[in-house]
Enzyme design. Sequence first.
Site, PDB file in Angstrom:
ATOM      1  N   ASP A  20       5.357   2.518  -3.118  1.00 16.52           N
ATOM      2  CA  ASP A  20       4.708   2.719  -4.406  1.00 16.52           C
ATOM      3  C   ASP A  20       5.067   1.529  -5.292  1.00 16.52           C
ATOM      4  O   ASP A  20       6.253   1.217  -5.458  1.00 16.52           O
ATOM      5  CB  ASP A  20       5.218   4.029  -5.032  1.00 16.52           C
ATOM      6  N   GLU A  35       0.855  -1.194   0.000  1.00 19.76           N
ATOM      7  CA  GLU A  35       0.000   0.000   0.000  1.00 19.76           C
ATOM      8  C   GLU A  35       0.889   1.241   0.000  1.00 19.76           C
ATOM      9  O   GLU A  35       1.884   1.302   0.704  1.00 19.76           O
ATOM     10  CB  GLU A  35      -0.941  -0.021   1.219  1.00 19.76           C
ATOM     11  N   ASP A  87      -7.025   2.052  -8.549  1.00 22.82           N
ATOM     12  CA  ASP A  87      -7.443   3.404  -8.914  1.00 22.82           C
ATOM     13  C   ASP A  87      -7.575   3.511 -10.443  1.00 22.82           C
ATOM     14  O   ASP A  87      -6.688   3.074 -11.168  1.00 22.82           O
ATOM     15  CB  ASP A  87      -6.417   4.424  -8.413  1.00 22.82           C
ATOM     16  N   THR A 107     -13.193  -7.818  -1.046  1.00 19.44           N
ATOM     17  CA  THR A 107     -12.394  -6.688  -0.545  1.00 19.44           C
ATOM     18  C   THR A 107     -13.372  -5.645   0.047  1.00 19.44           C
ATOM     19  O   THR A 107     -14.594  -5.756  -0.143  1.00 19.44           O
ATOM     20  CB  THR A 107     -11.576  -6.038  -1.675  1.00 19.44           C
ATOM     21  N   GLU A 108     -12.800  -4.631   0.696  1.00 19.52           N
ATOM     22  CA  GLU A 108     -13.666  -3.562   1.238  1.00 19.52           C
ATOM     23  C   GLU A 108     -14.477  -2.895   0.119  1.00 19.52           C
ATOM     24  O   GLU A 108     -15.681  -2.694   0.230  1.00 19.52           O
ATOM     25  CB  GLU A 108     -12.824  -2.490   1.950  1.00 19.52           C
ATOM     26  N   TYR A 109     -13.783  -2.561  -0.984  1.00 20.25           N
ATOM     27  CA  TYR A 109     -14.460  -1.884  -2.091  1.00 20.25           C
ATOM     28  C   TYR A 109     -15.481  -2.806  -2.762  1.00 20.25           C
ATOM     29  O   TYR A 109     -16.536  -2.360  -3.190  1.00 20.25           O
ATOM     30  CB  TYR A 109     -13.432  -1.380  -3.119  1.00 20.25           C
ATOM     31  N   GLU A 110     -15.153  -4.069  -2.828  1.00 20.22           N
ATOM     32  CA  GLU A 110     -16.062  -5.040  -3.459  1.00 20.22           C
ATOM     33  C   GLU A 110     -17.371  -5.122  -2.676  1.00 20.22           C
ATOM     34  O   GLU A 110     -18.454  -5.150  -3.258  1.00 20.22           O
ATOM     35  CB  GLU A 110     -15.367  -6.407  -3.498  1.00 20.22           C
ATOM     36  N   ASP A 158     -15.150  -2.947 -10.322  1.00 19.22           N
ATOM     37  CA  ASP A 158     -16.519  -2.717 -10.800  1.00 19.22           C
ATOM     38  C   ASP A 158     -16.507  -1.661 -11.912  1.00 19.22           C
ATOM     39  O   ASP A 158     -17.568  -1.295 -12.413  1.00 19.22           O
ATOM     40  CB  ASP A 158     -17.427  -2.238  -9.652  1.00 19.22           C
TER      41      ASP A 158
HETATM   42  N1  SAM Z   1      -7.764  -3.179  -2.748  1.00 18.21           N
HETATM   43  C1  SAM Z   1      -8.576  -2.461  -1.793  1.00 18.21           C
HETATM   44  C2  SAM Z   1     -10.013  -2.857  -1.957  1.00 18.21           C
HETATM   45  O1  SAM Z   1     -10.360  -3.460  -2.974  1.00 18.21           O
HETATM   46  O2  SAM Z   1     -10.815  -2.565  -1.036  1.00 18.21           O
HETATM   47  C3  SAM Z   1      -8.385  -0.932  -1.916  1.00 18.21           C
HETATM   48  C4  SAM Z   1      -8.839  -0.330  -3.194  1.00 18.21           C
HETATM   49  S1  SAM Z   1      -8.451   1.420  -3.291  1.00 18.21           S
HETATM   50  C5  SAM Z   1      -9.515   2.024  -4.522  1.00 18.21           C
HETATM   51  C6  SAM Z   1      -6.902   1.420  -4.137  1.00 18.21           C
HETATM   52  C7  SAM Z   1      -5.721   1.418  -3.193  1.00 18.21           C
HETATM   53  O3  SAM Z   1      -4.526   1.240  -3.954  1.00 18.21           O
HETATM   54  C8  SAM Z   1      -5.541   2.706  -2.416  1.00 18.21           C
HETATM   55  O4  SAM Z   1      -5.419   2.415  -1.044  1.00 18.21           O
HETATM   56  C9  SAM Z   1      -4.261   3.307  -3.002  1.00 18.21           C
HETATM   57  O5  SAM Z   1      -3.539   4.066  -2.059  1.00 18.21           O
HETATM   58  C10 SAM Z   1      -3.507   2.081  -3.450  1.00 18.21           C
HETATM   59  N2  SAM Z   1      -2.561   2.340  -4.543  1.00 18.21           N
HETATM   60  C11 SAM Z   1      -2.833   3.001  -5.689  1.00 18.21           C
HETATM   61  N3  SAM Z   1      -1.745   3.077  -6.463  1.00 18.21           N
HETATM   62  C12 SAM Z   1      -0.755   2.433  -5.796  1.00 18.21           C
HETATM   63  C13 SAM Z   1       0.601   2.180  -6.079  1.00 18.21           C
HETATM   64  N4  SAM Z   1       1.178   2.629  -7.206  1.00 18.21           N
HETATM   65  N5  SAM Z   1       1.336   1.499  -5.175  1.00 18.21           N
HETATM   66  C14 SAM Z   1       0.765   1.059  -4.024  1.00 18.21           C
HETATM   67  N6  SAM Z   1      -0.530   1.277  -3.701  1.00 18.21           N
HETATM   68  C15 SAM Z   1      -1.282   1.950  -4.569  1.00 18.21           C
END
Ligand code: SAM
Length: 214
Positions: free
Chosen positions: A95, A68, A117, A191-194, A153
């Site tokens: 990252d 993360e 994202d 997942t949380e988002y799912e 989604d």
């Molecule tokens: N996977 C989780 C879920 O499905 O509930 C979280 C989804 S959330 C929309 C996307 C997550 O990916 C965020 O917490 C964001 O900070 C992380 N993220 C985005 N780009 C990233 C990157 N390049 N490296 C590490 N984490 C990243």
Amino acid sequence: MRLRHIKGAEEEIAESPYVVQDPQSLKGKWHEFFGNDNPIRIEVGMGKGQFIIEMARRNPEVNYIGIEKYSSVLVRAVEKLEDFEQDNLRLIRMDAENIEEVFDKDEVDRIYLNFSDPWPKDRHAKRRLTSTRFLERYDNILTPEGRVMFKTDNKDLFDFSLEQVEEARWILENHTYDLHHSEYNEGNVMTEYEEKFSAKGNPICRLVAYRHAK
Ligand code: SAM
């Protein structure tokens, strides 16, 4: 206030036995680190960690690593681990652009991308975790039989990802535009988002891809 909050998160992360503080030093040594030859599976962009923690609970014979980018999010996963009693899960704050600095060739067996994202602007397409640029990075860390599994989604992002898989000359093992009503749903960990998006009625798309013919 905001700075104080972030400082608290960073301290909690620094003190957690589940967070690997210097992951680059373990490149090529992750099996040694876990003390076994079990497969290593990672989630890139794990958010608050619900998926990866549940996967680790269900599958003690697999090593999991959650990645993360933001401390303020990762700390929520750390907090969920207070009563976790297994040794097959670690977390990294980084990252994913730098993923090849942390994992060596053939070191990772599976990469989970969940609700990544979308980066909707064309000029940001390279930042999408399913872009050919990221697939190249994954190519350099996955085992020959390694898989990328992507759930979302967001239909536009999903269609983009299907195109990128083809452009990168990866092989699409399977895909569905409605995971929860498909043959692939058995054993699916949400997942949380799912949970959030499927509760709103959004169908969940999923693809599985790999690079080499079986
Ligand atoms: N996977 C989780 C879920 O499905 O509930 C979280 C989804 S959330 C929309 C996307 C997550 O990916 C965020 O917490 C964001 O900070 C992380 N993220 C985005 N780009 C990233 C990157 N390049 N490296 C590490 N984490 C990243």
